[in-house]
Design a protein around this motif. Structure first.
Motif, PDB file in Angstrom:
ATOM      1  N   VAL A  53       0.827  -1.203   0.000  1.00  0.00           N
ATOM      2  CA  VAL A  53       0.000   0.000   0.000  1.00  0.00           C
ATOM      3  C   VAL A  53       0.865   1.258   0.000  1.00  0.00           C
ATOM      4  CG1 VAL A  53      -1.592   1.367   1.423  1.00  0.00           C
ATOM      5  CG2 VAL A  53      -2.002  -1.069   1.091  1.00  0.00           C
ATOM      6  N   THR A  54       0.487   2.210  -0.840  1.00  0.00           N
ATOM      7  CA  THR A  54       1.057   3.554  -0.814  1.00  0.00           C
ATOM      8  C   THR A  54      -0.046   4.514  -0.397  1.00  0.00           C
ATOM      9  OG1 THR A  54       2.707   3.093  -2.517  1.00  0.00           O
ATOM     10  CG2 THR A  54       2.084   5.409  -2.203  1.00  0.00           C
ATOM     11  N   ILE A  55       0.261   5.355   0.582  1.00  0.00           N
ATOM     12  CA  ILE A  55      -0.694   6.356   1.042  1.00  0.00           C
ATOM     13  C   ILE A  55      -0.214   7.709   0.527  1.00  0.00           C
ATOM     14  CG2 ILE A  55      -1.763   7.451   3.047  1.00  0.00           C
ATOM     15  CD1 ILE A  55      -1.397   4.727   4.477  1.00  0.00           C
ATOM     16  N   GLY A  56      -1.047   8.342  -0.277  1.00  0.00           N
ATOM     17  CA  GLY A  56      -0.691   9.577  -0.957  1.00  0.00           C
ATOM     18  C   GLY A  56      -0.494  10.760  -0.040  1.00  0.00           C
ATOM     19  N   GLU A  57       0.262  11.721  -0.523  1.00  0.00           N
ATOM     20  CA  GLU A  57       0.622  12.925   0.214  1.00  0.00           C
ATOM     21  C   GLU A  57      -0.603  13.612   0.805  1.00  0.00           C
ATOM     22  OE1 GLU A  57       2.990  17.128  -0.576  1.00  0.00           O
ATOM     23  OE2 GLU A  57       2.954  15.596  -2.130  1.00  0.00           O
ATOM     24  N   GLY A  58      -0.489  13.973   2.091  1.00  0.00           N
ATOM     25  CA  GLY A  58      -1.520  14.754   2.755  1.00  0.00           C
ATOM     26  C   GLY A  58      -2.749  13.980   3.189  1.00  0.00           C
ATOM     27  N   SER A  59      -2.789  12.693   2.952  1.00  0.00           N
ATOM     28  CA  SER A  59      -3.988  11.915   3.277  1.00  0.00           C
ATOM     29  C   SER A  59      -4.056  11.542   4.750  1.00  0.00           C
ATOM     30  CB  SER A  59      -4.068  10.669   2.402  1.00  0.00           C
ATOM     31  OG  SER A  59      -4.444  11.039   1.103  1.00  0.00           O
ATOM     32  N   VAL A  78      -4.008   4.619  -1.414  1.00  0.00           N
ATOM     33  CA  VAL A  78      -4.840   5.757  -1.066  1.00  0.00           C
ATOM     34  C   VAL A  78      -4.315   6.965  -1.847  1.00  0.00           C
ATOM     35  CG1 VAL A  78      -5.507   7.305   0.824  1.00  0.00           C
ATOM     36  CG2 VAL A  78      -5.300   4.831   1.237  1.00  0.00           C
ATOM     37  N   PRO A  79      -5.184   7.675  -2.585  1.00  0.00           N
ATOM     38  CA  PRO A  79      -4.704   8.848  -3.329  1.00  0.00           C
ATOM     39  C   PRO A  79      -4.303   9.972  -2.384  1.00  0.00           C
ATOM     40  CG  PRO A  79      -7.075   8.606  -3.564  1.00  0.00           C
ATOM     41  CD  PRO A  79      -6.601   7.422  -2.778  1.00  0.00           C
ATOM     42  N   ALA A  80      -3.703  11.008  -2.931  1.00  0.00           N
ATOM     43  CA  ALA A  80      -3.302  12.179  -2.155  1.00  0.00           C
ATOM     44  C   ALA A  80      -4.518  12.965  -1.686  1.00  0.00           C
ATOM     45  CB  ALA A  80      -2.399  13.078  -3.001  1.00  0.00           C
ATOM     46  N   ASN A  81      -4.376  13.584  -0.515  1.00  0.00           N
ATOM     47  CA  ASN A  81      -5.335  14.566   0.008  1.00  0.00           C
ATOM     48  C   ASN A  81      -6.763  14.056   0.136  1.00  0.00           C
ATOM     49  OD1 ASN A  81      -3.366  16.680   0.282  1.00  0.00           O
ATOM     50  ND2 ASN A  81      -3.336  16.710  -1.956  1.00  0.00           N
ATOM     51  N   VAL A  82      -6.895  12.892   0.761  1.00  0.00           N
ATOM     52  CA  VAL A  82      -8.214  12.347   1.052  1.00  0.00           C
ATOM     53  C   VAL A  82      -8.238  11.823   2.485  1.00  0.00           C
ATOM     54  CG1 VAL A  82      -8.679  11.693  -1.351  1.00  0.00           C
ATOM     55  CG2 VAL A  82      -7.674  10.015   0.214  1.00  0.00           C
ATOM     56  N   ILE A  83      -9.430  11.582   2.981  1.00  0.00           N
ATOM     57  CA  ILE A  83      -9.622  10.863   4.242  1.00  0.00           C
ATOM     58  C   ILE A  83     -10.264   9.536   3.883  1.00  0.00           C
ATOM     59  CG2 ILE A  83     -10.752  10.826   6.490  1.00  0.00           C
ATOM     60  CD1 ILE A  83     -10.852  13.901   6.361  1.00  0.00           C
ATOM     61  N   VAL A  84      -9.683   8.442   4.370  1.00  0.00           N
ATOM     62  CA  VAL A  84     -10.276   7.124   4.187  1.00  0.00           C
ATOM     63  C   VAL A  84     -10.525   6.504   5.555  1.00  0.00           C
ATOM     64  CG1 VAL A  84      -9.182   6.765   1.926  1.00  0.00           C
ATOM     65  CG2 VAL A  84      -8.082   5.859   3.978  1.00  0.00           C
ATOM     66  N   GLY A  85     -11.505   5.602   5.622  1.00  0.00           N
ATOM     67  CA  GLY A  85     -11.802   4.937   6.877  1.00  0.00           C
ATOM     68  C   GLY A  85     -12.613   3.687   6.653  1.00  0.00           C
ATOM     69  N   GLY A  86     -12.632   2.832   7.673  1.00  0.00           N
ATOM     70  CA  GLY A  86     -13.425   1.614   7.643  1.00  0.00           C
ATOM     71  C   GLY A  86     -12.589   0.378   7.418  1.00  0.00           C
ATOM     72  N   ASN A  87     -13.306  -0.754   7.284  1.00  0.00           N
ATOM     73  CA  ASN A  87     -12.666  -2.050   7.056  1.00  0.00           C
ATOM     74  C   ASN A  87     -13.458  -2.789   5.991  1.00  0.00           C
ATOM     75  OD1 ASN A  87     -11.416  -4.521   7.121  1.00  0.00           O
ATOM     76  ND2 ASN A  87     -12.007  -5.019   9.212  1.00  0.00           N
ATOM     77  N   PRO A  88     -12.910  -2.839   4.764  1.00  0.00           N
ATOM     78  CA  PRO A  88     -11.682  -2.195   4.315  1.00  0.00           C
ATOM     79  C   PRO A  88     -11.892  -0.687   4.159  1.00  0.00           C
ATOM     80  CG  PRO A  88     -12.727  -3.272   2.461  1.00  0.00           C
ATOM     81  CD  PRO A  88     -13.546  -3.616   3.684  1.00  0.00           C
ATOM     82  N   ALA A  89     -10.785   0.056   4.248  1.00  0.00           N
ATOM     83  CA  ALA A  89     -10.863   1.513   4.157  1.00  0.00           C
ATOM     84  C   ALA A  89     -11.410   1.944   2.804  1.00  0.00           C
ATOM     85  CB  ALA A  89      -9.483   2.113   4.391  1.00  0.00           C
ATOM     86  N   ARG A  90     -12.278   2.959   2.841  1.00  0.00           N
ATOM     87  CA  ARG A  90     -12.849   3.508   1.614  1.00  0.00           C
ATOM     88  C   ARG A  90     -12.844   5.029   1.728  1.00  0.00           C
ATOM     89  NH1 ARG A  90     -16.398   2.760   5.228  1.00  0.00           N
ATOM     90  NH2 ARG A  90     -18.399   3.769   5.353  1.00  0.00           N
ATOM     91  N   LEU A  91     -12.996   5.694   0.623  1.00  0.00           N
ATOM     92  CA  LEU A  91     -12.971   7.151   0.585  1.00  0.00           C
ATOM     93  C   LEU A  91     -14.117   7.726   1.403  1.00  0.00           C
ATOM     94  CD1 LEU A  91     -11.767   9.756  -0.658  1.00  0.00           C
ATOM     95  CD2 LEU A  91     -13.432   9.478  -2.504  1.00  0.00           C
ATOM     96  N   LEU A  92     -13.781   8.634   2.325  1.00  0.00           N
ATOM     97  CA  LEU A  92     -14.784   9.337   3.118  1.00  0.00           C
ATOM     98  C   LEU A  92     -14.922  10.783   2.687  1.00  0.00           C
ATOM     99  CD1 LEU A  92     -13.888   8.038   6.693  1.00  0.00           C
ATOM    100  CD2 LEU A  92     -15.659   7.159   5.133  1.00  0.00           C
ATOM    101  N   LYS A  93     -13.777  11.399   2.299  1.00  0.00           N
ATOM    102  CA  LYS A  93     -13.817  12.827   1.976  1.00  0.00           C
ATOM    103  C   LYS A  93     -12.546  13.211   1.225  1.00  0.00           C
ATOM    104  CE  LYS A  93     -14.187  17.313   4.245  1.00  0.00           C
ATOM    105  NZ  LYS A  93     -14.328  18.010   5.512  1.00  0.00           N
ATOM    106  N   ARG A  94     -12.697  14.137   0.307  1.00  0.00           N
ATOM    107  CA  ARG A  94     -11.531  14.747  -0.361  1.00  0.00           C
ATOM    108  C   ARG A  94     -11.181  16.024   0.387  1.00  0.00           C
ATOM    109  NH1 ARG A  94     -10.399  11.893  -4.711  1.00  0.00           N
ATOM    110  NH2 ARG A  94     -12.073  10.754  -5.732  1.00  0.00           N
ATOM    111  N   LEU A  95      -9.900  16.249   0.603  1.00  0.00           N
ATOM    112  CA  LEU A  95      -9.448  17.466   1.288  1.00  0.00           C
ATOM    113  C   LEU A  95      -9.127  18.545   0.275  1.00  0.00           C
ATOM    114  CD1 LEU A  95      -7.047  15.752   3.838  1.00  0.00           C
ATOM    115  CD2 LEU A  95      -9.360  16.573   4.265  1.00  0.00           C
TER     116      LEU A  95
END
Length: 190
Positions: free
Chosen positions: A151-157, A169-186
């Motif tokens: 896994v690579t977690i993008g900058e600012g996430s 995980v892309p840059a500048n997002v919030i992810v959560g859960g199991n499995p983690a999924r996109l919750l919000k873009r920053l």
């Protein structure tokens, strides 16, 4: 032999159970556990922890890295720290597959980094499959999260507390859960 082992792991090659390389890995892991037991046994300042971890890794760790105890590494030879990294208490790093932590990363209590998987086939279950975990700059990992191999977690996430991260995980997002999924873009305006 350690150099051969690290090359094998960092190339993502399957690690055969019962092989000579596995024996070397076990020897290194045992020595790492002994050293960590001494480090974690009594109170250490952030600087003392950083120096102890650097000694185990056998490489420089930036002075701006802060590590709270207890701190755990399975292997202790395949971690790279950027500047201004903060690691809270009880973090576990299964680092055989490689862990790269970017600048300004924040890692919460009891986060687990798992860079190895066993083979799924019962008759090959002793074989291990390594893949690195990469945290780009300015990543925040919430308490009790688990980051899986490759896994690579993008900058600012941000990884929400208790999440299990199974894919990039892309840059500048919030992810959560199991499995983690996109919750919000920053956005820059937040």
């Amino acid at each position: 032999m350690l150099k051969d082992l690290l090359n094998h792991l960092n190339e993502g090659k399957t690690f055969l159970g019962g092989s000579e390389l596995e024996s070397v890995m076990q020897e290194v892991a045992i020595e790492t556990q002994k050293q960590l037991a001494q480090i974690n046994h009594t109170y250490k300042t952030d600087l003392e922890m950083k120096e102890g971890v650097a000694h185990i890794l056998d490489k420089e760790v930036p002075d701006s890295v802060r590590i709270r105890q207890p701190f755990y590494m399975d292997f202790g030879k395949n971690i790279e720290f950027g500047e201004n990294v903060f690691i809270n208490a009880s973090v576990h790093m299964q680092d055989q597959g490689g862990i790269r932590i970017g600048n300004n990363a924040l890692i919460g209590h009891q986060v687990v980094f798992a860079t190895l998987d066993h083979d799924l086939m019962p008759n090959k279950r002793g074989n291990l499959h390594p893949a690195p975990i990469v945290l780009e700059d300015d990543v925040w990992i919430g308490s009790n999260a688990m980051i899986l191999k490759g896994v690579t977690i993008g900058e600012g996430s941000v990884i929400a507390a208790g999440s299990v991260v199974t894919k990039d995980v892309p840059a500048n997002v919030i992810v959560g859960g199991n499995p983690a999924r996109l919750l919000k873009r920053l956005s820059d305006r937040e």
